[in-house]
Design a protein around this motif. Structure first.
Motif, PDB file in Angstrom:
ATOM      1  N   GLN A 185       0.805  -1.224   0.000  1.00 34.02           N
ATOM      2  CA  GLN A 185       0.000   0.000   0.000  1.00 34.02           C
ATOM      3  C   GLN A 185       0.840   1.279   0.000  1.00 34.02           C
ATOM      4  N   LEU A 244       0.684   6.355   2.244  1.00 40.16           N
ATOM      5  CA  LEU A 244       0.024   5.139   1.806  1.00 40.16           C
ATOM      6  C   LEU A 244      -1.048   5.441   0.764  1.00 40.16           C
ATOM      7  N   ALA A 245      -1.553   4.394   0.129  1.00 36.60           N
ATOM      8  CA  ALA A 245      -2.535   4.541  -0.941  1.00 36.60           C
ATOM      9  C   ALA A 245      -3.828   5.177  -0.437  1.00 36.60           C
ATOM     10  N   ASN A 246      -4.174   4.991   0.833  1.00 39.72           N
ATOM     11  CA  ASN A 246      -5.405   5.572   1.394  1.00 39.72           C
ATOM     12  C   ASN A 246      -5.220   7.013   1.865  1.00 39.72           C
TER      13      ASN A 246
END
Length: 269
Positions: free
Chosen positions: A173, A212-214
């Motif tokens: 991620q 992170l991806a979020n």
């Protein structure tokens, strides 16, 4: 009146004159060496016997043949033409196309390192500069918050560390690395008059956070937990120098990684 020799006188024969002795000797040699009538012959050499002439003729080689023997070389072995490569299958063509596409925008000979080569960097400061710099925008599929000007040694090490350590630690991620510093001509730890930093040679990069991806951001200054500590320590296997929180007081808010050549091996603190 005949000469008379007194009684009792030694018997002395008259001695011939020297020139007469030489003439007589020459006449004797000529009579012995040459048979009668030989002195009247010509002094030119006699003709060769016919049998000898025929033997010499049989041993003669034509001039053309002589030139052939002197100039000719043994014939070289014939080389068979290489067999034509078989045509690529549709699957192989697709793979080749993907590989070519993956290398677009790549630097340092690694498909996963994206960026561009730039002109050599010189400096008036002794020790600073980069002979073959690159401007890297992403490694192992993870973008950099700013293009990092470095050499290929640090680019390859960073790419391997992200691919094999950081990304797996974040379960795939990890989306971005916050770059705090890359090439800059300065002394170590920004101390004036200190030895030139590896940043001044393009062989160092500083990372201050992980995105992170979020959208979550983990900073070295505030989130140096067990996870960040583990990926930092693993960097010692990829870089020559690793400095972070607790190392020397100058790296409490970022990871410093460099590929400087050290006689004593890696320096990990």
């Amino acid at each position: 009146m005949p000469d008379t020799v007194p009684a009792g006188a030694p018997d002395v024969k008259p001695r011939a004159r020297p020139e007469l002795q030489m003439a007589a000797a020459d006449a004797s040699v000529q009579a012995t060496a040459f048979p009668p009538g030989a002195m009247a012959r010509s002094l030119r050499p006699l003709a060769r016997p016919r049998a000898l002439v025929e033997q010499i003729a049989a041993l003669r080689v034509a001039p053309a043949e002589i030139g052939l023997k002197l100039s000719s070389r043994p014939p070289e072995a014939e080389v068979e033409p290489a067999a034509a490569a078989p045509p690529l299958t549709p699957r192989e063509k697709r793979k080749k196309k993907r590989e070519a596409a993956s290398m677009q925008g790549a630097v340092c000979g690694v498909a996963a390192i994206k960026g561009e080569p730039i002109a050599p960097i010189g400096s008036k400061v002794s020790g600073c500069g980069v002979e073959e710099p690159v401007r890297v925008t992403s490694v192992a599929g993870v973008r950099l918050s700013q293009a990092a000007t470095v050499d290929c040694s640090i680019a390859r090490a960073l790419n391997s560390w992200v691919d094999e350590v950081a990304q797996p630690a974040f379960n795939g991620q990890l989306a971005e690395l916050r770059i705090a510093a890359h090439y800059v001509c300065r002394g170590r730890n920004n101390v004036k008059g200190a030895k030139v930093s590896e940043h001044g040679k393009g062989r160092a990069v500083d990372i201050s956070a992980f995105v992170l991806a979020n959208g979550r951001v983990l900073t070295v200054a505030q989130d140096y937990d067990q996870l960040l500590r583990r990926i930092y320590r693993a960097g010692c296997g990829y870089f020559k120098t690793t400095l972070g929180p607790g190392s020397d007081g100058y790296h409490e808010d970022h990871f410093h990684f460099d590929t400087s050549a050290r006689a004593g091996g890696a320096y990990c603190r």
